[in-house]
Design a protein around this motif. Structure first.
Motif, mmCIF file in Angstrom:
data_model
loop_
_atom_site.group_PDB
_atom_site.id
_atom_site.type_symbol
_atom_site.label_atom_id
_atom_site.label_comp_id
_atom_site.label_asym_id
_atom_site.label_seq_id
_atom_site.Cartn_x
_atom_site.Cartn_y
_atom_site.Cartn_z
ATOM 1 N N GLU A 7 -3.900 20.570 18.856
ATOM 2 C CA GLU A 7 -2.945 19.484 18.651
ATOM 3 C C GLU A 7 -3.586 18.296 17.941
ATOM 4 N N VAL A 8 -4.837 17.999 18.281
ATOM 5 C CA VAL A 8 -5.552 16.905 17.623
ATOM 6 C C VAL A 8 -5.739 17.230 16.142
ATOM 7 N N GLU A 9 -6.183 18.447 15.856
ATOM 8 C CA GLU A 9 -6.393 18.841 14.462
ATOM 9 C C GLU A 9 -5.082 18.807 13.677
ATOM 10 N N LYS A 10 -3.994 19.242 14.301
ATOM 11 C CA LYS A 10 -2.694 19.214 13.632
ATOM 12 C C LYS A 10 -2.273 17.775 13.333
ATOM 13 N N ARG A 11 -2.461 16.894 14.306
ATOM 14 C CA ARG A 11 -2.087 15.489 14.104
ATOM 15 C C ARG A 11 -2.912 14.880 12.975
ATOM 16 N N GLU A 39 -1.644 16.115 9.644
ATOM 17 C CA GLU A 39 -0.345 15.532 9.289
ATOM 18 C C GLU A 39 -0.468 14.075 8.847
ATOM 19 N N GLY A 40 -1.664 13.514 8.919
ATOM 20 C CA GLY A 40 -1.873 12.142 8.464
ATOM 21 C C GLY A 40 -1.849 11.133 9.594
ATOM 22 N N TYR A 41 -2.651 11.350 10.605
ATOM 23 C CA TYR A 41 -2.721 10.462 11.765
ATOM 24 C C TYR A 41 -3.131 9.045 11.356
ATOM 25 N N ASN A 42 -2.413 8.063 11.874
ATOM 26 C CA ASN A 42 -2.696 6.652 11.620
ATOM 27 C C ASN A 42 -2.673 5.911 12.954
ATOM 28 N N VAL A 56 -12.033 -2.224 19.683
ATOM 29 C CA VAL A 56 -10.619 -2.201 19.302
ATOM 30 C C VAL A 56 -10.482 -2.144 17.787
ATOM 31 N N ASN A 57 -11.248 -2.957 17.097
ATOM 32 C CA ASN A 57 -11.180 -2.947 15.633
ATOM 33 C C ASN A 57 -11.543 -1.582 15.059
ATOM 34 N N SER A 58 -12.546 -0.937 15.637
ATOM 35 C CA SER A 58 -12.950 0.367 15.110
ATOM 36 C C SER A 58 -11.883 1.424 15.365
ATOM 37 N N LEU A 59 -11.147 1.318 16.455
ATOM 38 C CA LEU A 59 -10.073 2.268 16.732
ATOM 39 C C LEU A 59 -8.910 2.105 15.766
ATOM 40 N N LEU A 60 -8.648 0.872 15.360
ATOM 41 C CA LEU A 60 -7.472 0.590 14.538
ATOM 42 C C LEU A 60 -7.726 0.663 13.037
ATOM 43 N N CYS A 61 -8.985 0.720 12.615
ATOM 44 C CA CYS A 61 -9.251 0.790 11.171
ATOM 45 C C CYS A 61 -8.976 2.203 10.664
ATOM 46 N N ASP A 62 -8.769 2.340 9.376
ATOM 47 C CA ASP A 62 -8.497 3.648 8.784
ATOM 48 C C ASP A 62 -9.646 4.608 9.068
ATOM 49 N N GLY A 63 -9.325 5.731 9.668
ATOM 50 C CA GLY A 63 -10.329 6.745 9.961
ATOM 51 C C GLY A 63 -11.217 6.435 11.146
ATOM 52 N N GLY A 64 -10.992 5.313 11.811
ATOM 53 C CA GLY A 64 -11.861 4.922 12.916
ATOM 54 C C GLY A 64 -11.633 5.694 14.195
ATOM 55 N N ASP A 65 -10.413 6.114 14.427
ATOM 56 C CA ASP A 65 -10.065 6.828 15.659
ATOM 57 C C ASP A 65 -10.134 8.326 15.413
ATOM 58 N N GLN A 66 -11.329 8.820 15.155
ATOM 59 C CA GLN A 66 -11.491 10.215 14.749
ATOM 60 C C GLN A 66 -11.137 11.216 15.838
ATOM 61 N N TYR A 67 -11.126 10.801 17.101
ATOM 62 C CA TYR A 67 -10.789 11.715 18.186
ATOM 63 C C TYR A 67 -9.344 11.556 18.647
ATOM 64 N N VAL A 68 -8.566 10.765 17.926
ATOM 65 C CA VAL A 68 -7.143 10.552 18.177
ATOM 66 C C VAL A 68 -6.928 10.021 19.599
ATOM 67 N N TYR A 69 -7.779 9.078 20.021
ATOM 68 C CA TYR A 69 -7.632 8.457 21.333
ATOM 69 C C TYR A 69 -6.288 7.769 21.490
ATOM 70 N N LEU A 70 -5.803 7.172 20.410
ATOM 71 C CA LEU A 70 -4.587 6.399 20.498
ATOM 72 C C LEU A 70 -3.337 7.237 20.251
ATOM 73 N N GLY A 71 -3.505 8.529 20.013
ATOM 74 C CA GLY A 71 -2.347 9.392 19.791
ATOM 75 C C GLY A 71 -1.366 9.243 20.942
ATOM 76 N N LEU A 72 -0.137 9.047 20.621
ATOM 77 C CA LEU A 72 0.893 8.707 21.601
ATOM 78 C C LEU A 72 0.909 9.659 22.781
ATOM 79 N N LYS A 73 0.827 10.940 22.520
ATOM 80 C CA LYS A 73 0.885 11.905 23.610
ATOM 81 C C LYS A 73 -0.279 11.702 24.571
ATOM 82 N N SER A 74 -1.478 11.555 24.044
ATOM 83 C CA SER A 74 -2.642 11.393 24.918
ATOM 84 C C SER A 74 -2.542 10.133 25.761
ATOM 85 N N PHE A 75 -2.168 9.028 25.146
ATOM 86 C CA PHE A 75 -2.117 7.770 25.885
ATOM 87 C C PHE A 75 -1.035 7.800 26.953
#
Length: 96
Positions: A19-23, A26-29, A64-83
């Motif tokens: 699911e992480v790889e799919k997100r 698909e262009g995770y932001n 926080v800044n590193s999570l929100l920058c482009d490409g910073g959240d490489q493990y999709v921590y903020l992905g809606l489903k996970s949170f």
């Protein structure tokens, strides 16, 4: 981890590797998830603004800044489903 502590002693939540790889594909932001999820936004804003570190309000700015920058959240921590699932699991552990 489940193998070490046993399935009865662990809460599994979040997305699978697939699911992480799919997100990502698909262009995770991360910023988009941050802007669209009020609870997530509140938590990250509190962390960034020093709510949990009043003695040093800038202590967690970089995280926080590193999570929100482009490409910073490489493990999709903020992905809606996970949170969202994390919040449910957290409250289950606290309440029961």
């Amino acid at each position: 981890m489940a193998e070490e502590v046993g399935n009865d002693n662990i809460f599994i939540f979040g997305m699978t590797v697939e699911e992480v790889e799919k997100r990502k594909h698909e262009g995770y932001n991360a910023r988009e998830f941050y802007e669209k999820n009020a609870e997530l936004k509140q938590v990250l804003d509190q962390i960034k603004n020093g709510y949990f570190s009043p003695e040093n309000p800038e202590l967690f700015h970089d995280i926080v800044n590193s999570l929100l920058c482009d490409g910073g959240d490489q493990y999709v921590y903020l992905g809606l489903k996970s949170f969202s699932i994390f919040l449910i699991a957290f409250f289950l552990v606290i309440c029961f």
